[in-house]
Motif scaffolding. Structure first.
Motif, PDB file in Angstrom:
ATOM      1  N   SER A 198      -7.459  -3.181  -2.683  1.00  0.00           N
ATOM      2  CA  SER A 198      -6.898  -2.484  -1.518  1.00  0.00           C
ATOM      3  C   SER A 198      -6.921  -0.967  -1.652  1.00  0.00           C
ATOM      4  O   SER A 198      -6.798  -0.260  -0.660  1.00  0.00           O
ATOM      5  N   ARG A 199      -7.067  -0.481  -2.878  1.00  0.00           N
ATOM      6  CA  ARG A 199      -7.041   0.966  -3.089  1.00  0.00           C
ATOM      7  C   ARG A 199      -8.216   1.387  -3.954  1.00  0.00           C
ATOM      8  O   ARG A 199      -8.612   0.684  -4.870  1.00  0.00           O
ATOM      9  N   SER A 256      -6.207   4.363   0.258  1.00  0.00           N
ATOM     10  CA  SER A 256      -6.408   3.019   0.812  1.00  0.00           C
ATOM     11  C   SER A 256      -7.892   2.772   1.037  1.00  0.00           C
ATOM     12  O   SER A 256      -8.633   3.678   1.405  1.00  0.00           O
ATOM     13  N   ASP A 285       0.832  -1.210   0.000  1.00  0.00           N
ATOM     14  CA  ASP A 285       0.000   0.000   0.000  1.00  0.00           C
ATOM     15  C   ASP A 285       0.867   1.259   0.000  1.00  0.00           C
ATOM     16  O   ASP A 285       0.603   2.212  -0.730  1.00  0.00           O
ATOM     17  N   THR A 296      -1.966  -1.565  -5.880  1.00  0.00           N
ATOM     18  CA  THR A 296      -3.312  -2.065  -5.604  1.00  0.00           C
ATOM     19  C   THR A 296      -3.255  -3.583  -5.550  1.00  0.00           C
ATOM     20  O   THR A 296      -2.722  -4.217  -6.455  1.00  0.00           O
TER      21      THR A 296
END
Length: 195
Positions: free
Chosen positions: A98-99, A104, A83, A88
């Protein structure tokens, strides 16, 4: 560039289910190791981190959270490193990334923490069952186990992978050989090193 990370525990396991959503433009990183080994100590995990550090990889797909590891702290550390690098991570089985844009995704962190904890519990349960089974087998006198200090000779190892040797000798790349022979990239690398 996009990448896909795959982990199987043993070379005789099939990793095809982890490649169902694989796309031709993804670079494959395949480890054959226990989920208890920290991601940063895995052969392909290290290579993936290196590619991320060079800015070559900005998107990583993985089939499930437990492919990253079976230790919650290690999973969270790995995801945090990725991150911070702006990478991602997509968990296919959850359909989560994750993004979101350049931020985030807090829902991703919450769900992967829960799933990582479940993966860790599954491993502990499996080890406990294994210990119980060994104790029962020892009590019955039927437990053999691996002979202490025994190893496979180079010749014995290579005799299991004659098809891999054939492909490598024909000039096939490591990754294509792994796919054609249905073995891990790590196995192909080990065979190449030994021949």
């Amino acid at each position: 560039m996009k990448a896909r990370y795959v982990r199987i525990s043993t070379a005789n396991q099939n990793h095809e289910r982890q490649l169902i959503n694989n796309h031709p433009n993804e670079k494959l990183y395949i480890d054959v190791c226990s989920g208890s080994i920290p991601f940063s100590k895995r052969e392909q995990g290290k290579e993936l981190f290196y590619s991320v550090a060079l800015g070559e990889i900005n998107y990583i797909s993985v089939h499930a959270v437990d492919r990253l590891g079976r230790n919650l702290l290690d999973i969270l550390t790995t995801l945090q490193i990725l991150d911070k690098a702006g990478v991602t991570v997509k968990i296919d089985s959850l359909g989560l990334e994750s993004r979101i844009g350049d931020k985030s995704n807090p829902a991703f962190k919450l769900i992967t923490t829960v799933m990582g904890q479940i993966g860790e519990m599954e491993r502990e349960t499996m080890l406990e069952r294994q210990r119980e089974g060994i104790a029962i087998a020892k009590a019955k006198g039927t437990y053999k186990g691996r002979v202490r200090g025994s190893t496979q000779t180079k010749k014995e190892f290579l005799s299991q992978y004659t098809n891999v040797i054939k492909e490598l000798n024909a000039g096939m790349s490591l990754r294509k050989t792994a796919k054609l022979c249905d073995v891990s990239l790590g196995t192909v690398q080990k065979v190449k090193k030994l021949i």
